[in-house]
Design an enzyme around this catalytic site. Structure first.
Site, PDB file in Angstrom:
ATOM      1  N   ASP A 163       0.839  -1.204   0.000  1.00  0.00           N
ATOM      2  CA  ASP A 163       0.000   0.000   0.000  1.00  0.00           C
ATOM      3  C   ASP A 163       0.878   1.260   0.000  1.00  0.00           C
ATOM      4  O   ASP A 163       0.712   2.148  -0.828  1.00  0.00           O
ATOM      5  CB  ASP A 163      -0.919   0.003   1.233  1.00  0.00           C
ATOM      6  CG  ASP A 163      -1.680  -1.300   1.361  1.00  0.00           C
ATOM      7  OD1 ASP A 163      -2.563  -1.544   0.541  1.00  0.00           O
ATOM      8  OD2 ASP A 163      -1.363  -2.093   2.275  1.00  0.00           O
ATOM      9  N   GLU A 213       1.318  -6.491  -5.420  1.00  0.00           N
ATOM     10  CA  GLU A 213       1.022  -5.612  -6.537  1.00  0.00           C
ATOM     11  C   GLU A 213       2.296  -4.979  -7.094  1.00  0.00           C
ATOM     12  O   GLU A 213       2.624  -5.149  -8.261  1.00  0.00           O
ATOM     13  CB  GLU A 213       0.045  -4.528  -6.065  1.00  0.00           C
ATOM     14  CG  GLU A 213      -0.478  -3.712  -7.174  1.00  0.00           C
ATOM     15  CD  GLU A 213      -1.888  -3.176  -6.938  1.00  0.00           C
ATOM     16  OE1 GLU A 213      -2.075  -1.987  -7.164  1.00  0.00           O
ATOM     17  OE2 GLU A 213      -2.799  -3.922  -6.542  1.00  0.00           O
TER      18      GLU A 213
HETATM   19  O1  TRH Z   1       4.220  -6.354   0.483  1.00  0.00           O
HETATM   20  P1  TRH Z   1       3.097  -6.766  -0.371  1.00  0.00           P
HETATM   21  O2  TRH Z   1       2.500  -8.046  -0.077  1.00  0.00           O
HETATM   22  O3  TRH Z   1       2.033  -5.636  -0.320  1.00  0.00           O
HETATM   23  C1  TRH Z   1       0.655  -5.575  -0.606  1.00  0.00           C
HETATM   24  C2  TRH Z   1      -0.096  -5.435   0.679  1.00  0.00           C
HETATM   25  O4  TRH Z   1      -0.130  -6.655   1.358  1.00  0.00           O
HETATM   26  C3  TRH Z   1      -1.477  -4.955   0.382  1.00  0.00           C
HETATM   27  O5  TRH Z   1      -2.292  -4.900   1.509  1.00  0.00           O
HETATM   28  C4  TRH Z   1      -2.081  -5.805  -0.682  1.00  0.00           C
HETATM   29  O6  TRH Z   1      -3.331  -5.353  -0.966  1.00  0.00           O
HETATM   30  C5  TRH Z   1      -1.210  -5.716  -1.891  1.00  0.00           C
HETATM   31  O7  TRH Z   1       0.074  -6.267  -1.584  1.00  0.00           O
HETATM   32  C6  TRH Z   1      -1.784  -6.395  -3.097  1.00  0.00           C
HETATM   33  O8  TRH Z   1       3.595  -6.818  -1.904  1.00  0.00           O
HETATM   34  P2  TRH Z   1       3.986  -5.717  -2.985  1.00  0.00           P
HETATM   35  O9  TRH Z   1       2.741  -5.020  -3.479  1.00  0.00           O
HETATM   36  O10 TRH Z   1       4.762  -6.398  -3.992  1.00  0.00           O
HETATM   37  O11 TRH Z   1       4.864  -4.655  -2.233  1.00  0.00           O
HETATM   38  C7  TRH Z   1       6.177  -4.878  -1.842  1.00  0.00           C
HETATM   39  C8  TRH Z   1       6.945  -3.575  -1.852  1.00  0.00           C
HETATM   40  O12 TRH Z   1       8.152  -3.747  -1.134  1.00  0.00           O
HETATM   41  C9  TRH Z   1       7.322  -3.105  -3.245  1.00  0.00           C
HETATM   42  O13 TRH Z   1       7.183  -1.698  -3.345  1.00  0.00           O
HETATM   43  C10 TRH Z   1       8.779  -3.487  -3.377  1.00  0.00           C
HETATM   44  C11 TRH Z   1       9.232  -3.305  -1.953  1.00  0.00           C
HETATM   45  N1  TRH Z   1      10.463  -4.017  -1.575  1.00  0.00           N
HETATM   46  C12 TRH Z   1      11.631  -3.285  -1.404  1.00  0.00           C
HETATM   47  O14 TRH Z   1      11.638  -2.075  -1.612  1.00  0.00           O
HETATM   48  N2  TRH Z   1      12.766  -3.939  -1.033  1.00  0.00           N
HETATM   49  C13 TRH Z   1      12.810  -5.272  -0.826  1.00  0.00           C
HETATM   50  O15 TRH Z   1      13.884  -5.811  -0.489  1.00  0.00           O
HETATM   51  C14 TRH Z   1      11.613  -6.027  -1.005  1.00  0.00           C
HETATM   52  C15 TRH Z   1      11.627  -7.511  -0.801  1.00  0.00           C
HETATM   53  C16 TRH Z   1      10.448  -5.361  -1.373  1.00  0.00           C
END
Ligand code: TRH
Length: 390
Positions: free
Chosen positions: A23, A282
């Protein structure tokens, strides 16, 4: 006395974190992209610790004003309003605006967007861009990101491809990142390098067993803790394994490596280093697509399997540009709880998928080309409301 919009126009973003990083991850990307497009941006959010993790130690790359959204945020909203009335107000993922922001919307009539979760499902394209009339007569527009010209598009900063190409031509930058991630120096050059960022679940122990039985050299880069915790819980690895970034657990031809969490600004480069990506949610899912990586999507699970139509709609859409290897669908369904493979079938599918890596890579590259050909989400907002930037 509040002033009316002036150059650079102000954009206000509001975000409440439901869980994990997505989010605020998407909201931060949107904030940066709006800044790049020429807005002066203020972001209200309720999770400083999560945002700090995404920003890392470096100062934010763009001058975006951050506000910790507690209670009604009336003070910070008044302070922003004293500087400039907003030209654009975005509430991300259905977070309701605080009363002072609603009052500012009523008084100044900015463009008001409800920035929703992305989907390739037909209903999302149909709903995208539609206004919803509010009780006070103002209109709030649905913005649904997606993968086609008819959708709200994806967030993509300028010069994405050039940055990717520059990184891939820069061996010192690659070595630096490998070091920061904790990747081993003695990697098997024949191993497929698989970035893995998934949700907790029993499936991971089954997948590890399949990877081992497939017998092909595989180096799995485990990001964050959920997959590792799941493997420990299932007894697939001991509790003491993979505790810190750089820890390695060798399981036959499979080498598991725990990698460090990188700031979001470096996240793309991690994907660029990998051969294959297992991504989730996402934002990581979108970035793996932009990177042109062969990918599996561990979709955010919803009650009563409501996530499955979304999963299937995406893969139907992506397969329009080039067909995926046959084993991909079976494994994607297995990963996401749509259908369970037997251990033998799972192993066979993995073996087949790795043998068809060139076809998988080709499909991913075609899909990347298709996405990069399209305008990005912020360009679409500006095309729809050309007067926004003044
Ligand atoms: O973390 P997510 O599962 O996030 C979301 C939330 O759970 C939300 O409530 C839900 O509705 C949505 O998913 C669909 O997965 P996401 O979206 O891939 O987000 C991860 C973020 O973390 C992304 O911006 C990349 C970042 N990230 C880093 O910056 N560094 C890292 O080392 C990692 C592993 C991720």
């Amino acid at each position: 006395m509040p002033q009316s919009p002036r150059f650079p126009p102000a954009a206000w973003l509001f975000c409440r974190v439901i869980d994990n990083y997505g989010d605020i991850g998407v909201s931060w990307r949107l904030a940066c992209r709006l800044r790049e497009a020429g807005f002066q941006v203020a972001l209200w959010h309720d999770s400083p610790a999560v945002l700090a993790k995404l920003l890392g130690a470096a100062p934010p790359p763009a001058p975006i004003r951050l506000h910790h959204w507690q209670d009604d945020a009336a003070e910070s909203i008044a302070a922003e309003l004293a500087a400039a009335a907003p030209a654009l107000v975005v509430e991300t993922f259905g977070c309701d605006l605080p009363p002072a922001a609603l009052a500012a919307v009523r008084a100044h009539r900015p463009l008001w967007l409800n920035w929703e979760y992305l989907s390739a499902e037909p209903w999302a394209e149909a709903m995208h861009g539609k206004p919803s009339l509010q009780a006070d007569g103002s209109e709030k527009y649905f913005w649904l990101m997606g993968f086609s010209e008819q959708s709200g598009g994806l967030l993509r900063e300028k010069g994405y491809l050039k940055k990717q190409q520059a990184f891939l031509a820069d061996s010192a930058a690659q070595a630096g990142l490998r070091y920061r991630l904790g990747l081993p120096e003695n990697s098997d050059p024949a191993a497929v390098r698989c970035f893995c960022f998934g949700y907790a679940g029993a499936v991971w122990a089954d997948w590890l067993a399949a990877w081992q039985a497939a017998g092909e050299p595989l180096e799995v880069w485990l990001a964050d803790h959920q997959v590792i915790d799941s493997l420990c819980r299932a007894g697939a690895i001991p509790e003491s394994a993979l505790r810190r970034a750089g820890d390695v657990w060798q399981a036959g031809a499979v080498r598991l490596v725990r990698i460090g969490f990188v700031p979001q600004a470096e996240f793309d480069a991690v994907l660029w280093l990998a051969d294959v990506a297992l991504v989730r949610g996402e934002d990581s899912f979108v970035r793996a697509q932009l990177a042109g990586k062969p990918l599996m999507w561990h979709i955010y699970p919803q009650a009563e399997q409501a996530h499955l139509p979304k999963l299937h709609a995406f893969w139907r859409k992506a397969a329009e540009t080039a067909p995926l290897p046959a084993a991909h669908a079976a494994l994607s369904n297995d990963l996401n709880g749509a259908t369970a493979l037997t251990p033998a079938a799972r192993t066979e599918c993995w073996r087949a998928l790795l043998q068809q890596l060139p076809q998988w890579q080709h499909a991913a590259a075609q899909w990347q080309r298709e996405l990069l050909r399209q305008s990005d989400a912020v360009e679409r907002v500006l095309a729809r409301w050309p007067g926004l930037l003044g």
